[in-house]
Design a protein around this motif. Structure first.
Motif, PDB file in Angstrom:
ATOM      1  N   PRO A  21       0.828  -1.213   0.000  1.00  0.00           N
ATOM      2  CA  PRO A  21       0.000   0.000   0.000  1.00  0.00           C
ATOM      3  C   PRO A  21       0.863   1.264   0.000  1.00  0.00           C
ATOM      4  O   PRO A  21       1.975   1.271   0.543  1.00  0.00           O
ATOM      5  CB  PRO A  21      -0.783  -0.098   1.321  1.00  0.00           C
ATOM      6  N   LEU A  22       0.339   2.329  -0.614  1.00  0.00           N
ATOM      7  CA  LEU A  22       0.987   3.630  -0.452  1.00  0.00           C
ATOM      8  C   LEU A  22       0.988   4.008   1.022  1.00  0.00           C
ATOM      9  O   LEU A  22       1.983   4.463   1.572  1.00  0.00           O
ATOM     10  CB  LEU A  22       0.235   4.684  -1.266  1.00  0.00           C
ATOM     11  N   VAL A  69      -7.079   1.297  -1.092  1.00  0.00           N
ATOM     12  CA  VAL A  69      -7.827   0.144  -0.586  1.00  0.00           C
ATOM     13  C   VAL A  69      -6.834  -0.960  -0.241  1.00  0.00           C
ATOM     14  O   VAL A  69      -6.102  -1.445  -1.107  1.00  0.00           O
ATOM     15  CB  VAL A  69      -8.836  -0.374  -1.629  1.00  0.00           C
ATOM     16  N   VAL A  70      -6.799  -1.349   1.025  1.00  0.00           N
ATOM     17  CA  VAL A  70      -5.892  -2.394   1.506  1.00  0.00           C
ATOM     18  C   VAL A  70      -6.742  -3.617   1.840  1.00  0.00           C
ATOM     19  O   VAL A  70      -7.603  -3.559   2.729  1.00  0.00           O
ATOM     20  CB  VAL A  70      -5.100  -1.929   2.741  1.00  0.00           C
ATOM     21  N   THR A  71      -6.512  -4.712   1.130  1.00  0.00           N
ATOM     22  CA  THR A  71      -7.351  -5.906   1.242  1.00  0.00           C
ATOM     23  C   THR A  71      -6.635  -7.002   2.011  1.00  0.00           C
ATOM     24  O   THR A  71      -5.472  -7.304   1.751  1.00  0.00           O
ATOM     25  CB  THR A  71      -7.730  -6.404  -0.171  1.00  0.00           C
ATOM     26  N   PHE A  73       4.917  -2.022   6.198  1.00  0.00           N
ATOM     27  CA  PHE A  73       3.668  -2.243   5.472  1.00  0.00           C
ATOM     28  C   PHE A  73       3.250  -1.100   4.550  1.00  0.00           C
ATOM     29  O   PHE A  73       2.173  -1.148   3.971  1.00  0.00           O
ATOM     30  CB  PHE A  73       2.534  -2.550   6.461  1.00  0.00           C
ATOM     31  N   ASN A  74       4.049  -0.048   4.437  1.00  0.00           N
ATOM     32  CA  ASN A  74       3.721   1.030   3.500  1.00  0.00           C
ATOM     33  C   ASN A  74       4.997   1.520   2.816  1.00  0.00           C
ATOM     34  O   ASN A  74       6.086   1.008   3.073  1.00  0.00           O
ATOM     35  CB  ASN A  74       2.986   2.174   4.219  1.00  0.00           C
ATOM     36  N   LEU A  75       4.861   2.518   1.973  1.00  0.00           N
ATOM     37  CA  LEU A  75       6.021   3.057   1.270  1.00  0.00           C
ATOM     38  C   LEU A  75       6.614   4.250   2.014  1.00  0.00           C
ATOM     39  O   LEU A  75       5.911   4.960   2.744  1.00  0.00           O
ATOM     40  CB  LEU A  75       5.624   3.477  -0.146  1.00  0.00           C
TER      41      LEU A  75
END
Length: 312
Positions: free
Chosen positions: A205-206, A259-261, A218-220
């Motif tokens: 995710p961004l 949207v993080v699924t 978990f992100n950039l």
């Protein structure tokens, strides 16, 4: 209708052979697709034993869950336009002991997907490594098709990105540069064709909830994230769909929805194993996460089916 050929390597030459561009530029009415993430064969046992590096020598549970996901997708009526898996297809990192066996077993499950529902694959960190190299990316492409590509469906433009190049491209900076050049070209194409929607798929995710949140696994990284978010906003991209977090999350940035699924496989939070149904209408993109049990037994809810009614 899906094109024939290797169902696992339809992404070639930065395009997806399942759809013909000429047939898909024009808006034809509402449609939907299925998004899944992180089947990650091997993680459930590795996580339970606390050995995420070497504990992935069993994946019976992931096989059952992915079989359930495929069966649920196959039962849906009308059929989704495609089924996208947003990375971490398997747990074994490049060069690890069980990787080939995990990959073989995943393909044995996914090959049962209805042949009229194309599979779309997104590379994750376990697929190409946390710091990918040209070799690890090449090996992924031999198994699953290109690591980044674009395709049109029903007047909407879809971009599949290799987010690992944004996370750590230190071992292959030239490949990140190549993706950047390609992405700019693709956004120019989208502007020229004045597509109804632009939607992005990537693994990482961004951000998870807030555009300015701190950087973690978990992100950039924040400066990279900000540059991408601005580029996406200016291009009119409506939504980015990702996985990686093994939990549901999300937020927005200037009209761009992140949207993080959660996962088909191992859950790291309180969410059930599941899939996301995404309906694309003339005006908006509507989505809902279903547990595998719910989607298998009940299918899509009436509200979403009603949005598709014009097409049926």
């Amino acid at each position: 209708m899906a094109a024939t050929g290797d169902a696992f390597r339809r992404a070639r030459g930065r395009a997806l052979s399942a759809f013909r561009h000429d047939d898909e530029y024009e808006w034809k009415g509402p449609f939907y697709f299925i998004q899944g993430a992180d089947p990650q064969f091997g993680l459930i046992k590795a996580w339970a034993t606390g050995d995420t590096n070497n504990g992935d020598d069993e994946w019976k549970e992931e096989i059952k869950l992915t079989e359930q996901a495929v069966q649920a997708v196959n039962k849906l009526n009308p059929k989704p336009k495609f089924f996208v898996l947003c990375g971490d297809l398997i747990h074994g990192m490049p060069g690890s002991q069980w990787r080939k066996d995990q990959e073989r077993d995943l393909k044995n499950v996914l090959k049962n997907t209805d042949q009229d529902i194309p599979l779309v694959f997104v590379s994750g960190n376990h697929d190409i490594g946390n710091a990918p190299t040209r070799e690890t990316i090449d090996n992924y492409c031999k198994s699953w098709g290109d690591d980044y590509f674009s395709f049109w469906v029903g007047g909407a433009f879809f971009l599949v990105l290799n987010s690992q190049l944004y996370f750590d491209s230190s071992k292959c900076p030239e490949l990140k540069q190549a993706q950047d050049v390609w992405l700019n070209e693709q956004l120019a194409v989208a502007e020229k064709h004045k597509c109804k929607h632009i939607i992005v798929f990537q693994h990482i995710p961004l951000f998870l909830r807030e555009p300015d949140e701190d950087h973690d696994y978990f992100n950039l990284e924040k400066s990279v994230r900000q540059e991408i978010m601005e580029k996406f906003h200016k291009a009119g991209i409506k939504a980015v769909f990702s996985g990686h977090y093994h939990r549901n999350a999300g937020g927005s940035y200037r009209g761009l929805e992140m949207v993080v699924t959660s996962a088909i496989g191992c859950q790291l939070g309180e969410d059930p194993h599941g899939l996301r149904v995404v309906v694309v209408t003339d005006e908006k993109i509507v989505h809902r996460y279903y547990s595998l049990d719910e989607l298998s037994s009940q299918g899509m809810e009436k509200e979403l089916l009603d949005m598709l009614a014009k097409q049926i």
